[in-house]
Scaffold this motif. Sequence first.
Motif, PDB file in Angstrom:
ATOM      1  N   GLU A 157       0.860  -1.181   0.000  1.00  0.00           N
ATOM      2  CA  GLU A 157       0.000   0.000   0.000  1.00  0.00           C
ATOM      3  C   GLU A 157       0.901   1.237   0.000  1.00  0.00           C
ATOM      4  OE1 GLU A 157      -3.290  -0.344  -0.281  1.00  0.00           O
ATOM      5  OE2 GLU A 157      -3.206  -2.520  -0.053  1.00  0.00           O
ATOM      6  N   LYS A 158       0.313   2.400  -0.092  1.00  0.00           N
ATOM      7  CA  LYS A 158       1.107   3.631  -0.130  1.00  0.00           C
ATOM      8  C   LYS A 158       1.919   3.835   1.145  1.00  0.00           C
ATOM      9  CE  LYS A 158      -1.778   5.728  -3.530  1.00  0.00           C
ATOM     10  NZ  LYS A 158      -1.784   6.807  -4.382  1.00  0.00           N
ATOM     11  N   ASP A 159       1.446   3.271   2.249  1.00  0.00           N
ATOM     12  CA  ASP A 159       2.192   3.395   3.507  1.00  0.00           C
ATOM     13  C   ASP A 159       3.274   2.321   3.658  1.00  0.00           C
ATOM     14  OD1 ASP A 159       0.731   1.108   4.063  1.00  0.00           O
ATOM     15  OD2 ASP A 159      -0.344   1.958   5.773  1.00  0.00           O
ATOM     16  N   GLY A 160       3.438   1.481   2.630  1.00  0.00           N
ATOM     17  CA  GLY A 160       4.466   0.452   2.638  1.00  0.00           C
ATOM     18  C   GLY A 160       4.018  -0.880   3.213  1.00  0.00           C
ATOM     19  N   LYS A 161       2.864  -0.912   3.850  1.00  0.00           N
ATOM     20  CA  LYS A 161       2.364  -2.161   4.421  1.00  0.00           C
ATOM     21  C   LYS A 161       1.744  -3.017   3.317  1.00  0.00           C
ATOM     22  CE  LYS A 161       1.477  -0.168   8.947  1.00  0.00           C
ATOM     23  NZ  LYS A 161       0.464   0.144   9.941  1.00  0.00           N
ATOM     24  N   VAL A 162       1.816  -4.330   3.511  1.00  0.00           N
ATOM     25  CA  VAL A 162       1.227  -5.273   2.555  1.00  0.00           C
ATOM     26  C   VAL A 162      -0.064  -5.803   3.155  1.00  0.00           C
ATOM     27  CG1 VAL A 162       1.534  -7.455   1.333  1.00  0.00           C
ATOM     28  CG2 VAL A 162       3.467  -5.885   1.584  1.00  0.00           C
ATOM     29  N   PHE A 163      -1.162  -5.605   2.461  1.00  0.00           N
ATOM     30  CA  PHE A 163      -2.466  -6.080   2.912  1.00  0.00           C
ATOM     31  C   PHE A 163      -2.410  -7.607   3.014  1.00  0.00           C
ATOM     32  CE2 PHE A 163      -6.931  -7.303   2.168  1.00  0.00           C
ATOM     33  CZ  PHE A 163      -7.545  -6.542   3.140  1.00  0.00           C
ATOM     34  N   MET A 164      -2.805  -8.151   4.142  1.00  0.00           N
ATOM     35  CA  MET A 164      -2.734  -9.590   4.410  1.00  0.00           C
ATOM     36  C   MET A 164      -1.296 -10.091   4.350  1.00  0.00           C
ATOM     37  SD  MET A 164      -6.203 -10.887   2.368  1.00  0.00           S
ATOM     38  CE  MET A 164      -5.534 -12.499   2.129  1.00  0.00           C
ATOM     39  N   GLY A 165      -0.346  -9.209   4.643  1.00  0.00           N
ATOM     40  CA  GLY A 165       1.066  -9.565   4.570  1.00  0.00           C
ATOM     41  C   GLY A 165       1.444 -10.729   5.455  1.00  0.00           C
ATOM     42  N   ARG A 170       5.050 -11.722   5.736  1.00  0.00           N
ATOM     43  CA  ARG A 170       5.492 -10.324   5.839  1.00  0.00           C
ATOM     44  C   ARG A 170       4.752  -9.666   6.969  1.00  0.00           C
ATOM     45  NH1 ARG A 170       6.215  -7.747  -0.130  1.00  0.00           N
ATOM     46  NH2 ARG A 170       7.613  -9.325  -0.920  1.00  0.00           N
ATOM     47  N   GLU A 171       5.437  -8.825   7.685  1.00  0.00           N
ATOM     48  CA  GLU A 171       4.800  -8.072   8.762  1.00  0.00           C
ATOM     49  C   GLU A 171       4.015  -6.920   8.169  1.00  0.00           C
ATOM     50  OE1 GLU A 171       4.701  -8.773  12.045  1.00  0.00           O
ATOM     51  OE2 GLU A 171       5.682 -10.636  11.449  1.00  0.00           O
ATOM     52  N   ASN A 172       2.888  -6.593   8.795  1.00  0.00           N
ATOM     53  CA  ASN A 172       2.090  -5.455   8.337  1.00  0.00           C
ATOM     54  C   ASN A 172       2.536  -4.260   9.026  1.00  0.00           C
ATOM     55  OD1 ASN A 172       0.629  -6.743   6.426  1.00  0.00           O
ATOM     56  ND2 ASN A 172      -1.055  -7.205   7.790  1.00  0.00           N
TER      57      ASN A 172
END
Length: 172
Positions: A157-165, A170-172
């Motif tokens: 996402e734009k904030d660098g987090k991966v949805f359902m990471g 992957r850490e959210n």
Amino acid sequence: MSVLVVLAVIGIVAVVIGRQLAGEPLRGKRVLLLPAILAVVGVSQLSGQGEHPTTPDVGLLVAGAVVAAGIGAGQGSVMRLENRGGALWGQLPVIGLWLWGALIASRVLTTLVASALHAHVAASSAAILLMLSVNRLGQAAVITRRVLSSGVPFAPEKDGKVFMGNRFGREN
């Protein structure tokens, strides 16, 4: 209000088709949450009509939703999904335009039948937004299933987090 809704939906569809044909990183929130938000808006638009749905309204809305979801599932099935830079990227092949055409034709047919049956809620422009959201949710369901089985995470996402990471280590 109905002309405004129709113009908004035409604009949304044009943007979605253009983005899908060009291809783009697929972010989970856009794939999953945006259609859910559209569904809530569509339901609120329908309930704000001031008319109570009749039996033909309900039947046509359910039938339209089944068709829209089925076409969305087809769109999700033909979508090209790739791993680009460790994240999901998707592109709708040109053949996918036939599915968009089928969605539009189904909505026009539903509106004609609804008008003939005096099913004003099902014929309303508010139903268009609901059917579009159901279509997008159908596509999202298939894409999400494909993503989870592939192991390739959604694009950040734009904030660098991966949805359902967390599903992909992957850490959210």
